[in-house]
Design an enzyme around this catalytic site. Sequence first.
Site, PDB file in Angstrom:
ATOM      1  N   THR A 145      -1.618   0.221  -4.361  1.00 60.36           N
ATOM      2  CA  THR A 145      -2.369   0.488  -3.106  1.00 60.36           C
ATOM      3  C   THR A 145      -2.363   1.706  -2.643  1.00 60.36           C
ATOM      4  O   THR A 145      -3.222   2.546  -3.090  1.00 60.36           O
ATOM      5  CB  THR A 145      -1.712  -0.446  -2.132  1.00 60.36           C
ATOM      6  OG1 THR A 145      -0.343  -0.422  -2.066  1.00 60.36           O
ATOM      7  CG2 THR A 145      -1.846  -1.958  -2.587  1.00 60.36           C
ATOM      8  N   LYS A 171       4.697  -0.774  -8.583  1.00 62.41           N
ATOM      9  CA  LYS A 171       4.054  -0.243  -7.679  1.00 62.41           C
ATOM     10  C   LYS A 171       4.963  -0.303  -6.135  1.00 62.41           C
ATOM     11  O   LYS A 171       5.638  -1.099  -5.874  1.00 62.41           O
ATOM     12  CB  LYS A 171       2.540  -0.690  -7.363  1.00 62.41           C
ATOM     13  CG  LYS A 171       2.751  -2.136  -6.918  1.00 62.41           C
ATOM     14  CD  LYS A 171       2.725  -2.528  -5.441  1.00 62.41           C
ATOM     15  CE  LYS A 171       1.606  -1.805  -4.689  1.00 62.41           C
ATOM     16  NZ  LYS A 171       2.038  -1.720  -2.804  1.00 62.41           N
ATOM     17  N   THR A 182      11.825  -5.282  -3.722  1.00 63.66           N
ATOM     18  CA  THR A 182      10.731  -5.093  -2.648  1.00 63.66           C
ATOM     19  C   THR A 182       9.744  -4.522  -3.600  1.00 63.66           C
ATOM     20  O   THR A 182       9.864  -4.369  -4.750  1.00 63.66           O
ATOM     21  CB  THR A 182      10.975  -4.237  -1.652  1.00 63.66           C
ATOM     22  OG1 THR A 182       9.715  -4.243  -0.587  1.00 63.66           O
ATOM     23  CG2 THR A 182      11.079  -2.790  -2.179  1.00 63.66           C
ATOM     24  N   GLU A 273       5.177   6.277   1.147  1.00 61.83           N
ATOM     25  CA  GLU A 273       3.995   6.834   1.911  1.00 61.83           C
ATOM     26  C   GLU A 273       4.533   7.892   2.841  1.00 61.83           C
ATOM     27  O   GLU A 273       5.232   8.095   3.609  1.00 61.83           O
ATOM     28  CB  GLU A 273       3.643   5.430   3.079  1.00 61.83           C
ATOM     29  CG  GLU A 273       2.933   4.390   2.217  1.00 61.83           C
ATOM     30  CD  GLU A 273       2.236   3.195   2.980  1.00 61.83           C
ATOM     31  OE1 GLU A 273       3.198   3.055   4.175  1.00 61.83           O
ATOM     32  OE2 GLU A 273       1.619   2.452   2.825  1.00 61.83           O
ATOM     33  N   ASN A 398      -0.838   4.856   7.914  1.00 62.09           N
ATOM     34  CA  ASN A 398      -0.755   3.465   8.473  1.00 62.09           C
ATOM     35  C   ASN A 398      -1.562   3.001   9.625  1.00 62.09           C
ATOM     36  O   ASN A 398      -1.671   2.017  10.060  1.00 62.09           O
ATOM     37  CB  ASN A 398       0.730   3.086   8.520  1.00 62.09           C
ATOM     38  CG  ASN A 398       1.380   2.757   7.221  1.00 62.09           C
ATOM     39  OD1 ASN A 398       0.944   1.740   6.620  1.00 62.09           O
ATOM     40  ND2 ASN A 398       2.346   3.424   6.867  1.00 62.09           N
TER      41      ASN A 398
END
Lengths: 401, 401
Positions: A145, A171, A182, A273, A398
């Site tokens: 993603t 991922k 997770t 991220e 985000n």
Amino acid sequence: MREIEKNSVPQGFKFAGVHSGIKKSKRDLGLIYSCFPATSAGLFTTNRMQSGTVQVCKRNINNKVRAVLVNSGNANCATRDAFKSALLLNKSVAQELGIKESEVLSASTGVIGIPLPVEKIKKKIPFLVKQLKEDSREFAEAILTTDKQTKQIALEIEIKGKKVVVAGVAKGSGMISPHLATMLCFLTSDINIHKRLLYLCLKEAVDKSFNLITIDGQMSTNDTVLCLANAQAGNEKIVSGVGRSEKKELSKFQEALNYITTYLSREIVRDGEGATKLIEVVVRGAKRNEDAERVARQIANSSLIKAMFYGRSFNYGRIAAAIGASVHSLDTTEIYLSDKRKKIRIFKDGHFLERVDREGLAKILEGKEIEVIVDLREGGCMGKILGCDLSEEYIRINARY
Amino acid sequence: MREIEKNSVPQGFKFAGVHSGIKKSKRDLGLIYSCFPATSAGLFTTNRMQSGTVQVCKRNINNKVRAVLVNSGNANCATRDAFKSALLLNKSVAQELGIKESEVLSASTGVIGIPLPVEKIKKKIPFLVKQLKEDSREFAEAILTTDKQTKQIALEIEIKGKKVVVAGVAKGSGMISPHLATMLCFLTSDINIHKRLLYLCLKEAVDKSFNLITIDGQMSTNDTVLCLANAQAGNEKIVSGVGRSEKKELSKFQEALNYITTYLSREIVRDGEGATKLIEVVVRGAKRNEDAERVARQIANSSLIKAMFYGRSFNYGRIAAAIGASVHSLDTTEIYLSDKRKKIRIFKDGHFLERVDREGLAKILEGKEIEVIVDLREGGCMGKILGCDLSEEYIRINARY
């Protein structure tokens, strides 16, 4: 145990990854196919809101498995037809491969609450099946993603005289804070092993790796770790893990799984991220392992500490505040910063040290990997959490995504 | 109850704020002085790492109080001499004012772990005392750290026929997530009231306001809320809160305190580090109030949800994920977004609604104040948390600070 080409696949496995139209142009649909029925084990998010894909997957995990369908760009979660959509796609894959629906596992990752474009995806399944090959690169791309890089690794080990391959693809990269595993991770092997042992090995590997990482303290609705073993290496089956020989062989497999999941969890955190630094928090000297882990998590999840490391600031008081907030006295506590070459004590006897090697600290802060070591000096237990820093990039990703 | 000039002070109180050299050039040292001994009540951080100033303050809180010394720019915490430094400064203030050391309270805010420049501050205390006046503006400035604005309010109420003033000054703006009160807040009044009742009123006001806010989920080492009442309004003393007349008068005072702390907590959140929006999370229909509050906190502290509101993104799935992560089933849950003029349902029966007023939602997202309403539909209890969004500015402030 030796690392082989990262995109290697165990005997009897094939991988594919194509673009189906969930994302604008990047690959978004992946498939793992085992030419022979594979023993399987899985661990899933403990979030009470669960993807339809996870629900279907949990239903089939106890069967012999032939295929795993994965899509990215859409979590297939919290929509009216989430469960039905997952069922429909599994059926479609089963038909195309000529296997049973109950032999298909699945996983999804992406935006929550948007209906999955089932028809679009269904149309691509014949093409997806045609793309199957003994190479996991395109699959690794298809499951990403906001990840910047694919995450893959493969090992070769020897079990009872036979060469066995164990491979992993994963991922990350946001909503990462495990209650169990997770993110998505797919482990495949040609080892011949009893189902119960496969599960126990997977559980241990995940507890020691994915369960000890955090990027943003957010629990996902779609976390899935699957392990498939199709017995094609031809080793004599490991059935009990009891007895000297079985114990030895099992521990070799365990070691390989641990190595792979540890490697992949570090890669996930490094590619978190907006992350620019890997922050390893080690808490020692606790009365119980759980206490140590709680303190480590409190530090690794602190937005102030994360921003401090990002900015290379000396505002270490935030570490003491986080320890105190996890309801731990700091009277005996010592705190160190380290980059594994150098370890500098900054806190002792309830206060920060005034005379401290500031040049050395500045060098540690400049590095890509920083270790925070907390010694509570109350007992013999420890805990470790792997996290990352917090940058403006995290917000930008985000705010848009 | 009516609002009067924000910088008004109750009878017999004086305030001052000067620059002492902790900060480069801004005011960093404040003093509250009561010309008469005042009854006092206080609430403090529950962090196990506590500022030396908090420690000394807790020691004196049960005495009659004449002065409160506050510094910003340095938390006086986690240094070798933190406690001693606080004692020294209290002594210096007592000498200058000609009062007892036991009559001085104190508070600090700023960087943790850096020794307080005691000598520098001591030198400024005579000047600080000379600056005392019946105006709280310079004091309100002197207690700020990364706050952009001062936070003050004053009310006039009538108690047993006498005019009573209740005033509040506070500072935020990072490390804000209360376990008890967070940040610094100083409440003063000329009311005549029994010490025990003063404490109970303060506790209720704080529980309903400061304890329900969060900026970054981080617990401070220095949180202090103080309330001083010096009886100069001349009202007949409220002693028991029992009986119709006392109950009525007490509830007027309670209402004023609640109004002030609620106002100040909203101001703190609005001025949260990097915040651009106020996010109010209301959770209804829970079986217990604690459950509702836990769910509300999970949502208000989610970095993903905060970034979503900052970016005005429609990625609402993050709200469902946060509710699920607080171990709550979503089968009966309904979720609404509102700007108090309009309320739009986005989630029902376990899934996000496909047909929804997207234009209306876009308008709500554009606003400065957004309400997230979650109805669990399981019981009659509720909880509410006031938070804010998360912007790149938060990272920039805390990477530098």
